[in-house]
Design an enzyme around this catalytic site. Structure first.
Site, PDB file in Angstrom:
ATOM      1  N   SER A   1       0.877  -1.159   0.000  1.00  0.00           N
ATOM      2  CA  SER A   1       0.000   0.000   0.000  1.00  0.00           C
ATOM      3  C   SER A   1       0.917   1.211   0.000  1.00  0.00           C
ATOM      4  CB  SER A   1      -0.880  -0.006   1.248  1.00  0.00           C
ATOM      5  OG  SER A   1      -1.513   1.230   1.365  1.00  0.00           O
ATOM      6  N   ARG A   2       0.849   1.981  -1.072  1.00  0.00           N
ATOM      7  CA  ARG A   2       1.845   3.041  -1.198  1.00  0.00           C
ATOM      8  C   ARG A   2       1.501   4.301  -0.407  1.00  0.00           C
ATOM      9  NH1 ARG A   2       3.083   0.219  -6.076  1.00  0.00           N
ATOM     10  NH2 ARG A   2       1.150   0.729  -7.103  1.00  0.00           N
ATOM     11  N   ILE A   3       0.249   4.478  -0.045  1.00  0.00           N
ATOM     12  CA  ILE A   3      -0.079   5.722   0.673  1.00  0.00           C
ATOM     13  C   ILE A   3      -0.800   5.479   2.002  1.00  0.00           C
ATOM     14  CG2 ILE A   3      -0.145   7.219  -1.359  1.00  0.00           C
ATOM     15  CD1 ILE A   3      -3.161   6.962  -1.369  1.00  0.00           C
TER      16      ILE A   3
END
Ligand code: ATP
Ligand code: MG
Length: 494
Positions: free
Chosen positions: A355-357
């Site tokens: 999950s990048r953010i």
């Protein structure tokens, strides 16, 4: 050109419309002549009342996608250009209803009162209209919330082979929004009717239907409606987002949507590209993904979280559609068949999921407690493989790591339709970090997993309230938890 008198509607006394005629019908694509002012995205109506969507045009001909059953449309029939792009009725009354791709009710509960007409295809809000994510979206799945967290406004891909639990995780996320003020939209594209019924049954059983909208584009409806369904879901979501509300949209699944668009494009005689998909499928899906996001406070601060589901074949992530979608979302959850078959459920593979953010919006308490969870678990997996070859002479440290890993795998096992609240997750993670579970048997950990929340709520009812308020594990709360856990382990674990 012809003009119609419409005395019933005082606002539009005259409706000016262009009349053409059907030249040919090729499955669900109609070629019409005599409508020189048609442009893409506009809506036309056939003589039998069925609507069509303009997909392409030249000076002489218009290519129309039929949004309904094309059987009654014949060469020579009249077709009317409505002179406007496709709009859909939206409103608060849609919450709790099952609708088709044109927002017509399918649940037999009567007409739905619409409050506005919104365009189905829009240019998504620009960067200046958005703000960075700042609130967590509680998915109710421990692995997700602790390690691969979601934020409101995020786009997270759920990707995996057939029957690996993708829909179940998305449904859990929807069930977990009960009482949290998030409006959920479940959009079914190209799936059998039976799987939609299963989803509806689960939602009904969990009393979640009253905050969910279901948009049905099941495999048995026309190709045009299947193509339109995710746009309809986005349009409904945008209405609530523009009112400052939070929306969770699940699109199940976009592989089928890509298939449908490929069929349409081939019939439109557009050049096929990689895997026979048309080149603009990337543009199409990225435009759709862009519609999710978190609006800035001046625009109401509403959000739309998008969970598209993609089905792959034999774990192959390198296909055209999966790689496209991986690149346009803010992360992916990879569902592994081998984990699923081994009984690890939810079968989310940590190594390939990211999950990048989401961690920017994670609760500080969860963030603090789950720091080493991914590493601990991956090290355990590696150690497990090694110990399968060599069983004797394990160091004390390795034994400790094995036990910790076993406790983690027991805690992350979750039954379907039983979302775990963040408060419960904090209790699990705290016990794990403190090593309180290291000396328990698997069965004792399972019992702990199932009973501890009720026990804490009973003995220290203020704990859950306070932690939800502050989102942080203060010394005070830590002490409270420590005390309760000590009593539980002494008295309840046998
Ligand atoms: P499809 O490819 O058919 O869409 P899917 O990947 O969406 O499948 P699901 O339909 O969610 O998978 O689940 C497949 C099966 O696994 C279902 O029968 C479901 O009951 C079961 N299942 C899913 N998650 C769990 C779980 N956590 N615990 C037990 N059973 C589960
Ligand atoms: Mg599914």
């Amino acid at each position: 050109m012809s003009s119609d008198m419409k005395s019933s509607d005082p606002e539009t006394i005259f409706e000016i419309r262009e009349v053409g005629f059907v030249q040919s019908v090729r499955k669900f694509i109609v070629i019409a002549k005599g409508m020189p002012s048609c442009i893409n995205g506009q809506i036309v109506e056939f003589a039998n009342g069925i609507l069509g969507l303009v997909m392409g045009f030249t000076e002489e001909k218009v290519q129309i996608l039929v949004l309904g059953d094309p059987i009654g449309i014949r060469a020579g029939d009249e077709v009317y250009n409505k002179g406007r792009s496709l709009t859909l009725p939206v409103g608060n009354a849609f919450v709790g209803r099952v609708v088709d791709a044109l927002c017509r009710p399918l649940d037999g509960l009567g007409p739905v009162a619409s409050e506005a007409l919104l365009p189905a295809f829009i240019v998504a809000p620009g960067v200046m209209d958005r703000q960075p994510v700042n609130q967590t979206l509680e998915s109710g799945t421990l692995i997700i919330d602790a390690i691969i967290p979601l934020a409101k406004g995020q786009r997270q891909l759920l990707i995996g082979d057939r029957i690996t639990g993708k829909t179940s995780v998305a449904l859990d996320a929807m069930i977990n929004q009960k009482g949290k003020g998030v409006i959920c939209i479940y959009c079914c594209i190209g799936k059998p009717y039976s799987s939609l019924v299963k989803v509806l049954d689960t939602l009904r059983e969990k009393e979640a239907l009253d905050y969910v909208i279901v948009v049905s584009g099941v495999a048995s409806v026309s190709t045009g409606e299947q193509y339109l369904a995710p746009y309809t879901a986005c349009t409904l979501g945008e209405y609530f987002m523009s009112q400052g509300k939070d929306v969770l949209l699940v699109a199940d699944d976009l592989t089928k949507h890509a298939w449908v668009y490929r069929q349409i494009s081939l019939l439109l005689e557009r050049a096929p590209g990689r895997e026979a998909y048309p080149g603009d499928i990337f543009y199409l899906h990225s435009q759709m993904m862009e519609r999710a996001g978190l609006l800035k406070e001046e625009l109401g601060g509403g959000s739309m979280t998008f969970l598209p589901i993609v089905e792959i074949l034999q774990g192959d992530l390198t296909g055209y559609i999966p790689t496209n979608l991986i690149s346009m979302t803010d992360g992916q959850l990879y569902f592994s068949t081998s984990l699923f078959n081994k009984g690890v459920k939810p079968a989310i593979d940590f190594g390939l999921s990211v999950s990048r953010i989401g961690n920017k919006a994670q609760w500080p308490a969860v963030k603090g407690l789950s720091k080493s969870l991914r590493l601990d678990y991956l090290q355990y997996k590696e150690l497990l493989q090694m110990t399968q070859l060599r069983t004797s002479g394990l160091s004390k440290e390795a034994e400790g790591r094995l036990r910790r890993g076993e406790a983690i795998s027991q805690l992350i096992t979750q039954d379907k339709n039983r979302p775990v609240s963040i408060e419960e997750q904090i209790i699990y993670l705290y016990s794990l970090n403190r090593g309180l579970l290291d000396n328990l048997s698997m069965e004792q950990i399972r019992q702990f997993r199932l009973n501890i929340l009720a026990y804490v709520q009973q003995t220290k009812p203020e704990f859950c309230l306070k932690i939800r308020q502050s989102k942080e594990l203060s010394e005070d709360l830590k002490g409270m938890l420590e005390e309760t856990l000590a009593v539980y382990l002494k008295e309840e674990v046998k």
